[in-house]
Design a protein around this motif. Structure first.
Motif, PDB file in Angstrom:
ATOM      1  N   ALA A  35       1.104   1.460  -9.317  1.00  0.00           N
ATOM      2  CA  ALA A  35       1.802   1.950  -8.121  1.00  0.00           C
ATOM      3  C   ALA A  35       1.737   3.468  -7.986  1.00  0.00           C
ATOM      4  O   ALA A  35       1.594   3.991  -6.871  1.00  0.00           O
ATOM      5  N   ASP A  36       1.836   4.201  -9.088  1.00  0.00           N
ATOM      6  CA  ASP A  36       1.788   5.667  -9.023  1.00  0.00           C
ATOM      7  C   ASP A  36       0.422   6.156  -8.532  1.00  0.00           C
ATOM      8  O   ASP A  36       0.338   7.087  -7.729  1.00  0.00           O
ATOM      9  N   ILE A  38      -1.622   4.476  -6.645  1.00  0.00           N
ATOM     10  CA  ILE A  38      -1.700   4.103  -5.222  1.00  0.00           C
ATOM     11  C   ILE A  38      -0.946   5.123  -4.374  1.00  0.00           C
ATOM     12  O   ILE A  38      -1.426   5.533  -3.313  1.00  0.00           O
ATOM     13  N   ASP A  39       0.202   5.575  -4.852  1.00  0.00           N
ATOM     14  CA  ASP A  39       0.952   6.630  -4.140  1.00  0.00           C
ATOM     15  C   ASP A  39       0.110   7.894  -3.975  1.00  0.00           C
ATOM     16  O   ASP A  39       0.170   8.563  -2.948  1.00  0.00           O
ATOM     17  N   LYS A  40      -0.685   8.231  -5.005  1.00  0.00           N
ATOM     18  CA  LYS A  40      -1.553   9.411  -4.926  1.00  0.00           C
ATOM     19  C   LYS A  40      -2.579   9.254  -3.794  1.00  0.00           C
ATOM     20  O   LYS A  40      -2.902  10.216  -3.105  1.00  0.00           O
ATOM     21  N   TYR A  42      -2.229   7.370  -1.012  1.00  0.00           N
ATOM     22  CA  TYR A  42      -1.516   7.525   0.265  1.00  0.00           C
ATOM     23  C   TYR A  42      -1.271   9.009   0.565  1.00  0.00           C
ATOM     24  O   TYR A  42      -1.445   9.456   1.691  1.00  0.00           O
ATOM     25  N   ALA A  43      -0.890   9.765  -0.447  1.00  0.00           N
ATOM     26  CA  ALA A  43      -0.617  11.197  -0.247  1.00  0.00           C
ATOM     27  C   ALA A  43      -1.898  11.945   0.114  1.00  0.00           C
ATOM     28  O   ALA A  43      -1.904  12.764   1.042  1.00  0.00           O
ATOM     29  N   GLN A  48       0.344   6.507   6.204  1.00  0.00           N
ATOM     30  CA  GLN A  48       1.637   5.835   6.125  1.00  0.00           C
ATOM     31  C   GLN A  48       1.519   4.636   5.195  1.00  0.00           C
ATOM     32  O   GLN A  48       0.536   3.890   5.255  1.00  0.00           O
ATOM     33  N   GLU A  49       2.532   4.445   4.364  1.00  0.00           N
ATOM     34  CA  GLU A  49       2.483   3.313   3.435  1.00  0.00           C
ATOM     35  C   GLU A  49       2.527   1.974   4.153  1.00  0.00           C
ATOM     36  O   GLU A  49       2.191   0.951   3.580  1.00  0.00           O
ATOM     37  N   ASN A  98       3.139  -1.571  -3.595  1.00  0.00           N
ATOM     38  CA  ASN A  98       2.779  -0.633  -2.530  1.00  0.00           C
ATOM     39  C   ASN A  98       1.341  -0.775  -2.034  1.00  0.00           C
ATOM     40  O   ASN A  98       0.924  -0.049  -1.140  1.00  0.00           O
TER      41      ASN A  98
END
Length: 186
Positions: A35-36, A38-40, A42-43, A48-49, A98
């Motif tokens: 998940a972390d 994947i967050d990178k 998106y950023a 948008q998630e 996510n």
């Protein structure tokens, strides 16, 4: 190629994100269970998630490990597809939350391209794959068109196929467990 796969595996296993050639366009990717990481993505893409990402798997066996129930018609579609085809499935399992869309679906493509396939087999998990551009910008048609922001924002750039012209994005088909088939992108 083996040396490059080993370098990429190190990055993925420590939660990094990569820029890599796929069977379609250059993609930004990571371990689909992290998940972390994947967050990178998106950023970096400023995405948008709520806009889902897709994942690549190595074969039908892996596909079955990450979808609650693969509709039978999916195998025929993939077997006879003339181009790389992503199928959106209901009820993905064993991936980071996510990466799953709000309606509990996930687009997954069985990737036959040699580098990606070997990488996914060695990783033993799906690989996130999203076009190598900031959201709202056009997808690059070649490695040379990838923006400096993307090149500098990933943890590793795969050093293969950088002079190859990209093919077009995959076809996308949504298969619901109730038997409905919807073509999203030809």
């Amino acid at each position: 190629m083996i040396e490059e796969i080993n370098k990429v595996l190190e990055v993925l296993k420590r939660g990094g994100i990569i820029l890599y050639p796929t069977d379609t366009v250059w993609g930004i990717g990571c371990d689909a269970t992290n998940a972390d990481a994947i967050d990178k993505i998106y950023a970096l893409k400023r995405r948008q998630e709520s806009k889902a990402l897709i994942c690549l798997v190595s074969d039908f066996k892996m596909l079955n490990q990450y979808v609650e129930e693969v509709p039978e018609v999916a195998y025929d579609i993939l077997k006879y597809a003339a181009k790389p085809t992503t199928i959106v499935y209901d009820q993905p399992i064993r991936v980071a939350e996510n990466v799953v869309a709000e309606d509990n679906t996930l687009g997954i493509r069985v990737c036959k391209e040699a580098f990606c396939n070997k990488l996914i087999r060695k990783l033993k998990r799906p690989l996130v794959s999203t076009s190598a551009n900031v959201s709202g910008q056009p997808s690059p048609k070649s490695f040379q068109q990838i923006s400096p922001e993307i090149l500098e924002g990933v943890d590793y750039v795969v050093n293969l196929h950088q002079h190859k012209k990209n093919s077009s994005p995959s076809a996308i088909i949504k298969l619901s467990q109730d038997g409905k088939v919807k073509i999203i992108r030809k």
